[in-house]
Design a protein around this motif. Structure first.
Motif, PDB file in Angstrom:
ATOM      1  N   VAL A   3       0.842  -1.198   0.000  1.00 51.53           N
ATOM      2  CA  VAL A   3       0.000   0.000   0.000  1.00 51.53           C
ATOM      3  C   VAL A   3       0.875   1.245   0.000  1.00 51.53           C
ATOM      4  CG1 VAL A   3      -1.694   1.316   1.321  1.00 51.53           C
ATOM      5  CG2 VAL A   3      -1.925  -1.147   1.132  1.00 51.53           C
ATOM      6  N   LEU A   4       1.910   1.238   0.835  1.00 56.22           N
ATOM      7  CA  LEU A   4       2.834   2.371   0.884  1.00 56.22           C
ATOM      8  C   LEU A   4       3.573   2.527  -0.455  1.00 56.22           C
ATOM      9  CD1 LEU A   4       4.208   4.637   2.477  1.00 56.22           C
ATOM     10  CD2 LEU A   4       5.861   2.945   3.266  1.00 56.22           C
ATOM     11  N   GLY A   5       4.019   1.411  -1.003  1.00 50.06           N
ATOM     12  CA  GLY A   5       4.691   1.459  -2.305  1.00 50.06           C
ATOM     13  C   GLY A   5       3.774   1.986  -3.395  1.00 50.06           C
ATOM     14  N   ASN A   6       2.514   1.559  -3.385  1.00 50.36           N
ATOM     15  CA  ASN A   6       1.556   2.032  -4.385  1.00 50.36           C
ATOM     16  C   ASN A   6       1.279   3.523  -4.253  1.00 50.36           C
ATOM     17  OD1 ASN A   6       1.024  -0.243  -5.978  1.00 50.36           O
ATOM     18  ND2 ASN A   6      -0.355  -1.063  -4.439  1.00 50.36           N
ATOM     19  N   LEU A   7       1.163   4.001  -3.011  1.00 49.80           N
ATOM     20  CA  LEU A   7       0.927   5.437  -2.819  1.00 49.80           C
ATOM     21  C   LEU A   7       2.119   6.269  -3.298  1.00 49.80           C
ATOM     22  CD1 LEU A   7      -0.871   5.529   0.639  1.00 49.80           C
ATOM     23  CD2 LEU A   7      -1.825   6.098  -1.603  1.00 49.80           C
ATOM     24  N   LEU A   8       3.316   5.842  -2.921  1.00 53.35           N
ATOM     25  CA  LEU A   8       4.507   6.562  -3.390  1.00 53.35           C
ATOM     26  C   LEU A   8       4.622   6.496  -4.907  1.00 53.35           C
ATOM     27  CD1 LEU A   8       7.122   5.519  -0.703  1.00 53.35           C
ATOM     28  CD2 LEU A   8       6.180   7.800  -1.079  1.00 53.35           C
ATOM     29  N   TRP A   9       4.356   5.318  -5.469  1.00 55.99           N
ATOM     30  CA  TRP A   9       4.419   5.135  -6.917  1.00 55.99           C
ATOM     31  C   TRP A   9       3.445   6.070  -7.631  1.00 55.99           C
ATOM     32  CZ3 TRP A   9       6.880   2.716 -10.838  1.00 55.99           C
ATOM     33  CH2 TRP A   9       6.188   2.559 -12.028  1.00 55.99           C
ATOM     34  N   PHE A  10       2.201   6.123  -7.147  1.00 53.30           N
ATOM     35  CA  PHE A  10       1.176   6.909  -7.823  1.00 53.30           C
ATOM     36  C   PHE A  10       1.538   8.391  -7.847  1.00 53.30           C
ATOM     37  CE2 PHE A  10      -2.854   9.215  -8.115  1.00 53.30           C
ATOM     38  CZ  PHE A  10      -3.381   8.639  -9.255  1.00 53.30           C
ATOM     39  N   PHE A  11       2.008   8.902  -6.720  1.00 53.18           N
ATOM     40  CA  PHE A  11       2.299  10.328  -6.646  1.00 53.18           C
ATOM     41  C   PHE A  11       3.657  10.707  -7.230  1.00 53.18           C
ATOM     42  CE2 PHE A  11      -0.914   9.923  -3.248  1.00 53.18           C
ATOM     43  CZ  PHE A  11      -1.859  10.755  -3.822  1.00 53.18           C
ATOM     44  N   LEU A  47      -3.331  -1.239 -13.554  1.00 56.97           N
ATOM     45  CA  LEU A  47      -2.094  -1.864 -13.074  1.00 56.97           C
ATOM     46  C   LEU A  47      -0.961  -0.853 -13.030  1.00 56.97           C
ATOM     47  CD1 LEU A  47      -0.429  -4.433 -12.325  1.00 56.97           C
ATOM     48  CD2 LEU A  47       0.055  -4.621 -14.759  1.00 56.97           C
ATOM     49  N   ALA A  48      -0.895   0.024 -14.015  1.00 57.73           N
ATOM     50  CA  ALA A  48       0.170   1.030 -14.048  1.00 57.73           C
ATOM     51  C   ALA A  48       0.019   2.038 -12.906  1.00 57.73           C
ATOM     52  CB  ALA A  48       0.174   1.761 -15.389  1.00 57.73           C
ATOM     53  N   ALA A  49      -1.200   2.254 -12.452  1.00 57.73           N
ATOM     54  CA  ALA A  49      -1.415   3.187 -11.341  1.00 57.73           C
ATOM     55  C   ALA A  49      -1.051   2.562 -10.000  1.00 57.73           C
ATOM     56  CB  ALA A  49      -2.864   3.658 -11.323  1.00 57.73           C
ATOM     57  N   TRP A  50      -1.299   1.278  -9.822  1.00 54.69           N
ATOM     58  CA  TRP A  50      -1.080   0.597  -8.544  1.00 54.69           C
ATOM     59  C   TRP A  50      -0.386  -0.748  -8.790  1.00 54.69           C
ATOM     60  CZ3 TRP A  50      -2.349   4.350  -5.405  1.00 54.69           C
ATOM     61  CH2 TRP A  50      -3.402   5.194  -5.719  1.00 54.69           C
ATOM     62  N   PRO A  51       0.918  -0.801  -9.133  1.00 55.90           N
ATOM     63  CA  PRO A  51       1.554  -2.059  -9.544  1.00 55.90           C
ATOM     64  C   PRO A  51       2.050  -2.964  -8.418  1.00 55.90           C
ATOM     65  CG  PRO A  51       3.121  -0.295  -9.741  1.00 55.90           C
ATOM     66  CD  PRO A  51       1.813   0.324  -9.325  1.00 55.90           C
ATOM     67  N   PHE A  52       2.264  -2.432  -7.230  1.00 60.68           N
ATOM     68  CA  PHE A  52       2.830  -3.248  -6.159  1.00 60.68           C
ATOM     69  C   PHE A  52       1.801  -4.230  -5.633  1.00 60.68           C
ATOM     70  CE2 PHE A  52       5.610   0.407  -6.234  1.00 60.68           C
ATOM     71  CZ  PHE A  52       6.862  -0.171  -6.113  1.00 60.68           C
ATOM     72  N   GLY A  53       2.218  -5.472  -5.401  1.00 61.95           N
ATOM     73  CA  GLY A  53       1.329  -6.516  -4.926  1.00 61.95           C
ATOM     74  C   GLY A  53       0.654  -7.271  -6.058  1.00 61.95           C
ATOM     75  N   LYS A  54       1.108  -7.042  -7.283  1.00 66.08           N
ATOM     76  CA  LYS A  54       0.533  -7.723  -8.445  1.00 66.08           C
ATOM     77  C   LYS A  54       1.653  -8.281  -9.309  1.00 66.08           C
ATOM     78  CE  LYS A  54      -3.277  -4.516  -8.459  1.00 66.08           C
ATOM     79  NZ  LYS A  54      -2.956  -3.188  -8.035  1.00 66.08           N
ATOM     80  N   GLU A  55       1.401  -9.422  -9.901  1.00 64.41           N
ATOM     81  CA  GLU A  55       2.338 -10.047 -10.838  1.00 64.41           C
ATOM     82  C   GLU A  55       1.625 -10.236 -12.168  1.00 64.41           C
ATOM     83  OE1 GLU A  55       5.580 -10.742 -10.413  1.00 64.41           O
ATOM     84  OE2 GLU A  55       5.432  -9.837  -8.440  1.00 64.41           O
ATOM     85  N   GLY A  96      15.202   4.436  -5.468  1.00 65.76           N
ATOM     86  CA  GLY A  96      14.400   4.312  -6.671  1.00 65.76           C
ATOM     87  C   GLY A  96      14.378   2.934  -7.299  1.00 65.76           C
ATOM     88  N   ILE A  97      15.179   1.987  -6.798  1.00 67.68           N
ATOM     89  CA  ILE A  97      15.263   0.659  -7.416  1.00 67.68           C
ATOM     90  C   ILE A  97      13.914  -0.063  -7.471  1.00 67.68           C
ATOM     91  CG2 ILE A  97      16.246  -1.655  -7.169  1.00 67.68           C
ATOM     92  CD1 ILE A  97      18.888  -0.291  -6.432  1.00 67.68           C
ATOM     93  N   PRO A  98      13.115  -0.115  -6.386  1.00 71.69           N
ATOM     94  CA  PRO A  98      11.818  -0.798  -6.503  1.00 71.69           C
ATOM     95  C   PRO A  98      10.902  -0.166  -7.553  1.00 71.69           C
ATOM     96  CG  PRO A  98      12.326  -0.383  -4.207  1.00 71.69           C
ATOM     97  CD  PRO A  98      13.360   0.323  -5.015  1.00 71.69           C
ATOM     98  N   PHE A  99      10.974   1.156  -7.679  1.00 74.76           N
ATOM     99  CA  PHE A  99      10.152   1.841  -8.675  1.00 74.76           C
ATOM    100  C   PHE A  99      10.682   1.576 -10.082  1.00 74.76           C
ATOM    101  CE2 PHE A  99       9.820   4.458  -4.789  1.00 74.76           C
ATOM    102  CZ  PHE A  99       8.487   4.209  -4.527  1.00 74.76           C
TER     103      PHE A  99
END
Length: 121
Positions: A3-11, A47-55, A96-99
């Motif tokens: 959830v934290l990764g998705n929020l950071l990713w989105f913004f 998926l592009a908006a919230w990619p973490f937790g999905k394969e 930035g590696i996870p992103f």
């Protein structure tokens, strides 16, 4: 953590990646023949908006192969190139590696979206 990764990713750039998929979906949906392609683009915009937790699992048959070739020529290469460039730039820093890895996942998807399925982990 996803959830934290998705929020950071989105913004921090995920919004623009999702916007690219959404715009591609709108352009493909103009014609009746392109509607299945547009539907797939809208699915991958989420998926592009919230990619973490999905394969992503790749599969498909001859129909998927033909659509992937047409997609790659018209839309896939520019979208994949954008994701690869952003992924390389993000992987310069440790934070930035996870992103960057998520951008590489999206680059592969941009080349072969048909026959791909989203699996929630």
């Amino acid at each position: 953590m996803s959830v934290l990764g998705n929020l950071l990713w989105f913004f921090c750039g995920g919004f623009f990646s999702a916007l690219g998929w959404f715009m591609a979906g709108i352009l493909w949906s103009i014609t009746i023949i392109g509607l299945p392609v547009g539907k797939q683009c809208f699915k991958f915009a989420a998926l592009a908006a919230w990619p973490f937790g999905k394969e992503i699992v790749y599969g498909g048959g001859a129909g998927s192969l033909i659509l992937n070739i047409i997609w790659m020529i018209i839309t896939g290469i520019p979208m994949a190139l954008e994701s690869v460039i952003l992924g390389v730039l993000l992987c310069i820093t440790i934070i930035g590696i996870p992103f960057g890895l998520q951008h590489f996942k999206m680059a592969k998807l941009a080349l072969m979206p048909f026959g791909a399925q989203i699996i929630y982990t």
